[in-house]
Design a protein around this motif. Structure first.
Motif, PDB file in Angstrom:
ATOM      1  N   ILE A  13      25.260  37.813  41.138  1.00 50.64           N
ATOM      2  CA  ILE A  13      26.615  37.390  41.485  1.00 50.64           C
ATOM      3  C   ILE A  13      27.632  38.073  40.576  1.00 50.64           C
ATOM      4  CG2 ILE A  13      28.205  35.430  41.507  1.00 50.64           C
ATOM      5  CD1 ILE A  13      25.848  33.673  42.371  1.00 50.64           C
ATOM      6  N   GLY A  14      27.347  38.059  39.272  1.00 52.65           N
ATOM      7  CA  GLY A  14      28.253  38.704  38.328  1.00 52.65           C
ATOM      8  C   GLY A  14      28.358  40.200  38.558  1.00 52.65           C
ATOM      9  N   THR A  15      27.230  40.846  38.837  1.00 55.50           N
ATOM     10  CA  THR A  15      27.223  42.287  39.094  1.00 55.50           C
ATOM     11  C   THR A  15      28.055  42.627  40.321  1.00 55.50           C
ATOM     12  OG1 THR A  15      25.024  42.544  38.093  1.00 55.50           O
ATOM     13  CG2 THR A  15      25.756  44.275  39.599  1.00 55.50           C
ATOM     14  N   ALA A  16      27.854  41.889  41.398  1.00 56.40           N
ATOM     15  CA  ALA A  16      28.608  42.144  42.632  1.00 56.40           C
ATOM     16  C   ALA A  16      30.095  41.862  42.431  1.00 56.40           C
ATOM     17  CB  ALA A  16      28.050  41.291  43.764  1.00 56.40           C
ATOM     18  N   ALA A  17      30.413  40.788  41.701  1.00 49.42           N
ATOM     19  CA  ALA A  17      31.817  40.432  41.484  1.00 49.42           C
ATOM     20  C   ALA A  17      32.538  41.504  40.681  1.00 49.42           C
ATOM     21  CB  ALA A  17      31.911  39.082  40.772  1.00 49.42           C
ATOM     22  N   PHE A  18      31.922  41.971  39.597  1.00 53.96           N
ATOM     23  CA  PHE A  18      32.562  42.999  38.792  1.00 53.96           C
ATOM     24  C   PHE A  18      32.606  44.337  39.523  1.00 53.96           C
ATOM     25  CE2 PHE A  18      32.171  41.058  34.299  1.00 53.96           C
ATOM     26  CZ  PHE A  18      33.503  40.688  34.339  1.00 53.96           C
ATOM     27  N   ALA A  19      31.573  44.642  40.310  1.00 54.62           N
ATOM     28  CA  ALA A  19      31.605  45.866  41.115  1.00 54.62           C
ATOM     29  C   ALA A  19      32.767  45.807  42.105  1.00 54.62           C
ATOM     30  CB  ALA A  19      30.285  46.058  41.845  1.00 54.62           C
ATOM     31  N   LEU A  20      32.998  44.644  42.679  1.00 46.69           N
ATOM     32  CA  LEU A  20      34.120  44.461  43.598  1.00 46.69           C
ATOM     33  C   LEU A  20      35.445  44.724  42.897  1.00 46.69           C
ATOM     34  CD1 LEU A  20      35.513  43.475  46.191  1.00 46.69           C
ATOM     35  CD2 LEU A  20      35.178  41.132  45.386  1.00 46.69           C
ATOM     36  N   SER A  21      35.609  44.161  41.696  1.00 49.60           N
ATOM     37  CA  SER A  21      36.875  44.358  40.979  1.00 49.60           C
ATOM     38  C   SER A  21      37.071  45.819  40.599  1.00 49.60           C
ATOM     39  CB  SER A  21      36.925  43.461  39.731  1.00 49.60           C
ATOM     40  OG  SER A  21      36.096  43.951  38.702  1.00 49.60           O
ATOM     41  N   GLY A  22      35.992  46.499  40.201  1.00 50.97           N
ATOM     42  CA  GLY A  22      36.095  47.911  39.866  1.00 50.97           C
ATOM     43  C   GLY A  22      36.426  48.754  41.089  1.00 50.97           C
ATOM     44  N   ALA A  23      35.767  48.461  42.203  1.00 46.89           N
ATOM     45  CA  ALA A  23      36.020  49.199  43.437  1.00 46.89           C
ATOM     46  C   ALA A  23      37.442  48.989  43.924  1.00 46.89           C
ATOM     47  CB  ALA A  23      35.020  48.768  44.513  1.00 46.89           C
ATOM     48  N   MET A  24      37.944  47.758  43.841  1.00 41.20           N
ATOM     49  CA  MET A  24      39.306  47.477  44.280  1.00 41.20           C
ATOM     50  C   MET A  24      40.325  48.212  43.417  1.00 41.20           C
ATOM     51  SD  MET A  24      39.281  45.535  46.972  1.00 41.20           S
ATOM     52  CE  MET A  24      40.919  44.820  47.017  1.00 41.20           C
ATOM     53  N   THR A  25      40.068  48.277  42.121  1.00 38.94           N
ATOM     54  CA  THR A  25      40.972  49.014  41.237  1.00 38.94           C
ATOM     55  C   THR A  25      40.983  50.494  41.602  1.00 38.94           C
ATOM     56  OG1 THR A  25      40.601  47.454  39.423  1.00 38.94           O
ATOM     57  CG2 THR A  25      41.461  49.625  38.841  1.00 38.94           C
ATOM     58  N   ALA A  26      39.807  51.060  41.847  1.00 43.71           N
ATOM     59  CA  ALA A  26      39.717  52.470  42.219  1.00 43.71           C
ATOM     60  C   ALA A  26      40.416  52.734  43.551  1.00 43.71           C
ATOM     61  CB  ALA A  26      38.251  52.892  42.296  1.00 43.71           C
ATOM     62  N   ILE A  27      40.244  51.830  44.514  1.00 42.05           N
ATOM     63  CA  ILE A  27      40.894  51.982  45.814  1.00 42.05           C
ATOM     64  C   ILE A  27      42.413  51.898  45.661  1.00 42.05           C
ATOM     65  CG2 ILE A  27      41.232  50.868  48.057  1.00 42.05           C
ATOM     66  CD1 ILE A  27      38.245  50.095  47.933  1.00 42.05           C
ATOM     67  N   MET A  50      17.216  31.411  38.682  1.00 42.90           N
ATOM     68  CA  MET A  50      18.633  31.038  38.621  1.00 42.90           C
ATOM     69  C   MET A  50      19.436  32.090  37.863  1.00 42.90           C
ATOM     70  SD  MET A  50      20.284  27.686  36.774  1.00 42.90           S
ATOM     71  CE  MET A  50      22.051  27.566  36.500  1.00 42.90           C
ATOM     72  N   LEU A  51      18.898  32.553  36.741  1.00 46.40           N
ATOM     73  CA  LEU A  51      19.593  33.561  35.947  1.00 46.40           C
ATOM     74  C   LEU A  51      19.690  34.885  36.701  1.00 46.40           C
ATOM     75  CD1 LEU A  51      18.105  32.835  32.414  1.00 46.40           C
ATOM     76  CD2 LEU A  51      20.425  32.364  33.207  1.00 46.40           C
ATOM     77  N   PHE A  52      18.631  35.224  37.454  1.00 47.50           N
ATOM     78  CA  PHE A  52      18.667  36.454  38.243  1.00 47.50           C
ATOM     79  C   PHE A  52      19.758  36.380  39.302  1.00 47.50           C
ATOM     80  CE2 PHE A  52      17.285  38.864  42.002  1.00 47.50           C
ATOM     81  CZ  PHE A  52      17.214  40.139  41.452  1.00 47.50           C
ATOM     82  N   VAL A  53      19.870  35.222  39.961  1.00 45.28           N
ATOM     83  CA  VAL A  53      20.906  35.043  40.970  1.00 45.28           C
ATOM     84  C   VAL A  53      22.287  35.151  40.338  1.00 45.28           C
ATOM     85  CG1 VAL A  53      21.946  33.389  42.573  1.00 45.28           C
ATOM     86  CG2 VAL A  53      19.467  33.668  42.515  1.00 45.28           C
ATOM     87  N   LEU A  54      22.469  34.526  39.160  1.00 45.15           N
ATOM     88  CA  LEU A  54      23.749  34.615  38.467  1.00 45.15           C
ATOM     89  C   LEU A  54      24.065  36.056  38.078  1.00 45.15           C
ATOM     90  CD1 LEU A  54      23.678  31.476  36.120  1.00 45.15           C
ATOM     91  CD2 LEU A  54      25.132  31.850  38.119  1.00 45.15           C
ATOM     92  N   ASP A  55      23.050  36.773  37.620  1.00 41.61           N
ATOM     93  CA  ASP A  55      23.232  38.187  37.273  1.00 41.61           C
ATOM     94  C   ASP A  55      23.705  38.985  38.486  1.00 41.61           C
ATOM     95  OD1 ASP A  55      23.091  39.024  34.697  1.00 41.61           O
ATOM     96  OD2 ASP A  55      20.924  39.295  34.651  1.00 41.61           O
TER      97      ASP A  55
END
Length: 216
Positions: free
Chosen positions: A11-25, A4-9
């Motif tokens: 999810i959090g990693t992908a979500a923050f990567a998305l926000s970082g990528a969107m800011t860069a774009i 469960m913790l791995f899945v949450l990790d």
């Protein structure tokens, strides 16, 4: 529980990567800049946490799976937007703000409890301050680095209730961790952070701030 913790990790990693990528774009960076900003956003807070705990090199270097996940997520986001519009021209402010808020909210809720858990796993939960601080820095650290690298005012200081939501969630996580155990703490505290962020965005809650120039 570990699954469960791995899945949450993830999810959090992908979500923050998305926000970082969107800011860069949004800042019209090239694909390398998009990938780097996405990775820094995803693992930056965890790196700060590990350094404070004396875990060097940080987990992002010892277990590069998270960094690779962030890089791949950022690359996919860039490719999707670039080819979808046949040559990127821009993202509307409203759409950008919505995507950034959703991704940041999800990542904040997950990584806040991950930071608190790291304090308990390291047997450094002797008081509330350290686990709450670690939970908060894990949650907001990556976004802070993202905004500094992108040359924009840090999101945590200007947009709705952000760092405060992480602090409240971390406090709730420490209390529920001691009172009910790990699983209820993770679920309830993540939900608390996400609920506060959505309510703050919906009702436009903000901390007091200066609305005009002040001469001193």
């Amino acid at each position: 529980m570990e699954h469960m913790l791995f899945v949450l990790d993830m999810i959090g990693t992908a979500a923050f990567a998305l926000s970082g990528a969107m800011t860069a774009i949004k800042k019209k960076m090239d694909i390398l800049g998009v990938m780097i900003l996405g990775m820094v956003t995803a693992v930056g807070g965890g790196m700060m946490r590990d350094i404070i705990l004396g875990k060097v090199p940080p987990q992002a270097f010892r277990e590069p799976f998270y960094a690779v996940t962030a890089l791949l997520t950022s690359m996919v986001i860039f490719a999707f937007i670039y080819f979808r519009v046949k040559g990127y021209q821009g993202i509307s402010g409203q759409r950008f703000g919505m995507v950034l808020m959703l991704a940041d909210t999800l990542g904040l809720g997950v990584f806040t409890v991950v930071g608190v858990k790291a304090a308990f796993d390291s047997h450094m939960e002797m008081n509330y301050f350290l686990p709450v601080f670690l939970g908060t820095i894990t949650g907001v650290g990556g976004g802070l680095l993202r905004d500094m690298m992108a040359g924009v005012p840090p999101y945590i200081f200007v947009k709705h209730i952000y760092a405060c939501a992480s602090v409240v969630g971390a406090l709730g996580c420490v209390w529920s961790y001691r009172s009910f155990g790990q699983i209820p703490a993770v679920v309830l505290s993540s939900a608390l952070v996400i609920a506060i962020r959505f309510l703050a965005a919906y009702y436009h809650w903000n901390l007091p701030h200066m609305k005009q120039d002040v001469s001193l």
